[in-house]
Design an enzyme around this catalytic site. Structure first.
Site, PDB file in Angstrom:
ATOM      1  N   LYS A 180       0.850  -1.190   0.000  1.00 32.60           N
ATOM      2  CA  LYS A 180       0.000   0.000   0.000  1.00 32.60           C
ATOM      3  C   LYS A 180       0.885   1.239   0.000  1.00 32.60           C
ATOM      4  O   LYS A 180       1.480   1.588   1.015  1.00 32.60           O
ATOM      5  CB  LYS A 180      -0.904   0.030   1.246  1.00 32.60           C
ATOM      6  N   GLU A 255       9.990   1.143  10.522  1.00 35.66           N
ATOM      7  CA  GLU A 255      11.001   2.189  10.320  1.00 35.66           C
ATOM      8  C   GLU A 255      10.266   3.510  10.472  1.00 35.66           C
ATOM      9  O   GLU A 255       9.525   3.929   9.594  1.00 35.66           O
ATOM     10  CB  GLU A 255      11.632   2.011   8.926  1.00 35.66           C
ATOM     11  N   CYS A 289      13.631  10.771   6.745  1.00 31.33           N
ATOM     12  CA  CYS A 289      13.622  10.420   8.171  1.00 31.33           C
ATOM     13  C   CYS A 289      15.029  10.428   8.758  1.00 31.33           C
ATOM     14  O   CYS A 289      15.195  10.417   9.969  1.00 31.33           O
ATOM     15  CB  CYS A 289      12.938   9.080   8.375  1.00 31.33           C
ATOM     16  N   GLU A 384      10.572  16.008  14.610  1.00 34.34           N
ATOM     17  CA  GLU A 384      11.088  16.178  13.246  1.00 34.34           C
ATOM     18  C   GLU A 384      10.460  17.391  12.573  1.00 34.34           C
ATOM     19  O   GLU A 384       9.233  17.523  12.581  1.00 34.34           O
ATOM     20  CB  GLU A 384      10.664  14.960  12.415  1.00 34.34           C
TER      21      GLU A 384
HETATM   22  P1  ADP Z   1       3.423  10.789   7.134  1.00 35.59           P
HETATM   23  O1  ADP Z   1       2.975  11.627   8.292  1.00 35.59           O
HETATM   24  O2  ADP Z   1       4.829  10.959   6.781  1.00 35.59           O
HETATM   25  O3  ADP Z   1       2.502  10.843   5.958  1.00 35.59           O
HETATM   26  P2  ADP Z   1       2.217   8.311   7.916  1.00 35.59           P
HETATM   27  O4  ADP Z   1       2.688   7.391   8.975  1.00 35.59           O
HETATM   28  O5  ADP Z   1       0.916   9.002   8.137  1.00 35.59           O
HETATM   29  O6  ADP Z   1       3.418   9.316   7.699  1.00 35.59           O
HETATM   30  O7  ADP Z   1       2.141   7.581   6.522  1.00 35.59           O
HETATM   31  C1  ADP Z   1       2.999   6.541   6.105  1.00 35.59           C
HETATM   32  C2  ADP Z   1       2.181   5.478   5.402  1.00 35.59           C
HETATM   33  O8  ADP Z   1       1.257   4.943   6.354  1.00 35.59           O
HETATM   34  C3  ADP Z   1       1.336   5.997   4.247  1.00 35.59           C
HETATM   35  O9  ADP Z   1       1.276   4.999   3.245  1.00 35.59           O
HETATM   36  C4  ADP Z   1      -0.025   6.185   4.885  1.00 35.59           C
HETATM   37  O10 ADP Z   1      -1.088   6.108   3.970  1.00 35.59           O
HETATM   38  C5  ADP Z   1      -0.053   4.990   5.811  1.00 35.59           C
HETATM   39  N1  ADP Z   1      -1.025   5.075   6.914  1.00 35.59           N
HETATM   40  C6  ADP Z   1      -1.527   6.179   7.516  1.00 35.59           C
HETATM   41  N2  ADP Z   1      -2.405   5.830   8.485  1.00 35.59           N
HETATM   42  C7  ADP Z   1      -2.467   4.472   8.496  1.00 35.59           C
HETATM   43  C8  ADP Z   1      -3.187   3.501   9.267  1.00 35.59           C
HETATM   44  N3  ADP Z   1      -4.023   3.845  10.218  1.00 35.59           N
HETATM   45  N4  ADP Z   1      -2.986   2.185   8.977  1.00 35.59           N
HETATM   46  C9  ADP Z   1      -2.128   1.819   8.011  1.00 35.59           C
HETATM   47  N5  ADP Z   1      -1.418   2.682   7.252  1.00 35.59           N
HETATM   48  C10 ADP Z   1      -1.580   3.987   7.487  1.00 35.59           C
END
Ligand code: ADP
Length: 480
Positions: A180, A255, A289, A384
């Site tokens: 995803k 990570e 990161c 960050e």
């Molecule tokens: P950022 O703040 O850098 O966007 P995120 O952790 O929100 O970091 O996003 C990293 C990845 O995790 C993206 O692919 C995002 O769509 C996904 N993501 C965000 N929320 C969820 C969740 N509840 N479950 C699984 N994946 C998620």
């Protein structure tokens, strides 16, 4: 986008070796962060479709794991080669959806290919062990087997490399993947899938779904066919995934966020330190990161170092990543701009002095900022920034520098510059991070284990350690 091969730009999902449009009509629009213009759309899957992709991956696992490692290696090698053949198109897609300068985008594509090539080499080296048994009539054999179907969730800042380094290790180990990608940058991941198909990755071995992230995350964590989740993203979501995957005891690699310190000691090569600081702070407009988030400079060389750094920061060029000579593209979205401004305003309010930049934004573009007189109480020291904002904090002693560097719950990368070998050994041991760059900030490569400690997560990607994340140990006792 002008692509030599327009098929690389896929506005569909991919599972069971088939490209799929939205079944419900729901889509996610993707924009170019430089212009705000919509560049395309991808389907928003429903939960049954995610489950279907996982079923497909589970079926494909039964045959993929049986393939000789050399066969899997051949496919990965070809896949890596194809990335290099199509580097210009892939970089074009990457820059258009993510914003980074074309030169950096090409670098990322090559970096992604290096993982496919590295794990092509590692696949046939999945060695086991034999152990002297307690009885003469026995033999102990240890073998490493693939864990099964893996859910891979990736961020928007390195949309092709982060996925390549997961999928390369997973497929080398004999696992299959449902991935995803981030909502903001799905097209690089879909181009990777397209080239995987061209390289001969069998249908069902590598699958991509796009849609509501929480829903897909729920299916990944609740579907018992998922045996492994590899996630790169925020600590907030990493925690959530850990909590949710506890029920099925899913193997995890996380990570997560960083808060990297860079320390410049008075015995350092200052020109080298300036070069390293610029690269590690301003790459991808500060959106990595492992970006330097806190800069600690020894007081005796403070003024001299800042003077040199100022010249280098002023030489950075902000603009659309497609334009010649640009070194700083846009931030990914307005939320990122707001965070940059919040950290800027907070530092100014707490007494930091602005050397370059102004904290203002033009759309998603911001000028790189250099400030001095930073303090640990400032917001940029706590979390960050993920933007091109650099604040220098002075220190006096080595002990103080180590204390300041470790004063964070995060522990991904840290860097320092010193030419004193005793100090190098002491400080390397003392820093609480998964990775340490000494007199060098370009620490990420396929041959080395990338990963963090503390709130930056656990698990390693790349290197011989990276494949272990997708393997489980089976011990066999041969008796009689
Ligand atoms: P950022 O703040 O850098 O966007 P995120 O952790 O929100 O970091 O996003 C990293 C990845 O995790 C993206 O692919 C995002 O769509 C996904 N993501 C965000 N929320 C969820 C969740 N509840 N479950 C699984 N994946 C998620």
């Amino acid at each position: 986008m002008k692509l030599k091969n327009p098929e690389l730009f896929q506005q569909a999902n991919y599972w069971n070796g088939q490209w799929r449009q939205s079944s419900t009509g729901e889509v996610i629009e993707v924009d170019n962060p430089s212009t705000g213009k919509i560049i395309g759309q991808v389907p928003s899957v429903n939960r049954a479709e995610v489950a279907d992709a996982i079923d497909v991956a589970e079926r494909a696992f039964q045959s993929w794991r049986q393939e000789p490692a050399h066969t899997r290696a051949k496919v990965l090698r070809k896949w890596g080669d194809l990335l290099l053949t199509h580097v210009d198109d892939l970089a074009e897609i990457l820059t258009t959806e993510q914003g980074k300068p074309l030169a950096e985008a090409k670098g990322e594509v090559r970096y992604a290919a290096s993982y496919l090539h590295w794990f092509a080499e590692e696949a046939p080296r999945n060695y086991g062990d034999t152990i002297p048994a307690p009885k003469t009539s026995q033999k102990i054999i240890v073998q490493k087997q693939p864990v099964g179907v893996c859910g891979c969730i990736t961020p928007w800042n390195f949309p092709i490399a982060m996925l390549a380094r997961k999928v390369a290790a997973a497929l080398a180990a004999g696992c299959t993947v449902v991935a995803k990608p981030a909502e903001a940058t799905p097209f690089s991941a879909l181009a990777l899938a397209y080239l995987g198909e061209c390289a001969g990755v069998p249908g069902g071995v590598f699958n991509i779904v796009t849609g509501d992230s929480a829903m897909i995350g729920d299916e990944f964590t609740e579907n018992p066919k998922i045996r492994k989740i590899s996630f790169t993203g925020s600590t907030r979501v990493g925690r959530l995934l850990q909590e949710k995957s506890g029920r099925n005891l899913i193997k995890l690699s996380l990570e997560l966020g960083g808060n990297a310190p860079l320390i410049v000691f008075d015995d350092a090569d200052l020109d080298l330190a300036v070069k390293g600081t610029i690269a590690a702070k301003f790459r991808n407009a500060g959106q990595t990161c492992v970006c330097v988030n806190r800069l600690f400079v020894q007081r005796s060389i403070y003024d001299e170092f800042i003077k040199k750094l100022k010249v280098a920061v002023e030489a950075l060029v902000v603009g659309d990543g497609h334009d010649e000579g640009v070194t700083i593209g846009p931030l990914i979205h307005q939320k990122a701009v707001e965070k940059f401004q919040k950290h800027f305003d907070d530092a100014v309010a707490q007494g930091a002095r602005v050397i370059c930049g102004d904290g203002k934004a033009n759309g998603n573009f911001v000028k790189p900022v250099l400030m001095t007189d930073g303090k640990p109480s400032m917001m940029f020291c706590q979390e960050e920034t993920f933007a091109p904002l650099l604040v220098a904090v002075p220190f006096d002693t080595e002990e103080e520098a180590i204390q300041l560097a470790n004063d964070t719950p995060y522990g991904l990368a840290s860097y320092f510059y010193s030419n004193n070998i005793s100090r190098v050994m002491r400080v390397t041991d003392a820093l609480e991070s998964g990775m340490v760059g000494v007199n060098e900030t370009a620490i990420s490569n396929a041959t080395a284990p990338f990963g963090g400690v503390k709130w930056s997560g656990y698990g390693r990607e790349g290197s011989k350690y990276g494949m272990d994340e997708y393997l489980q140990v089976k011990y066999v006792l041969l008796g009689g």
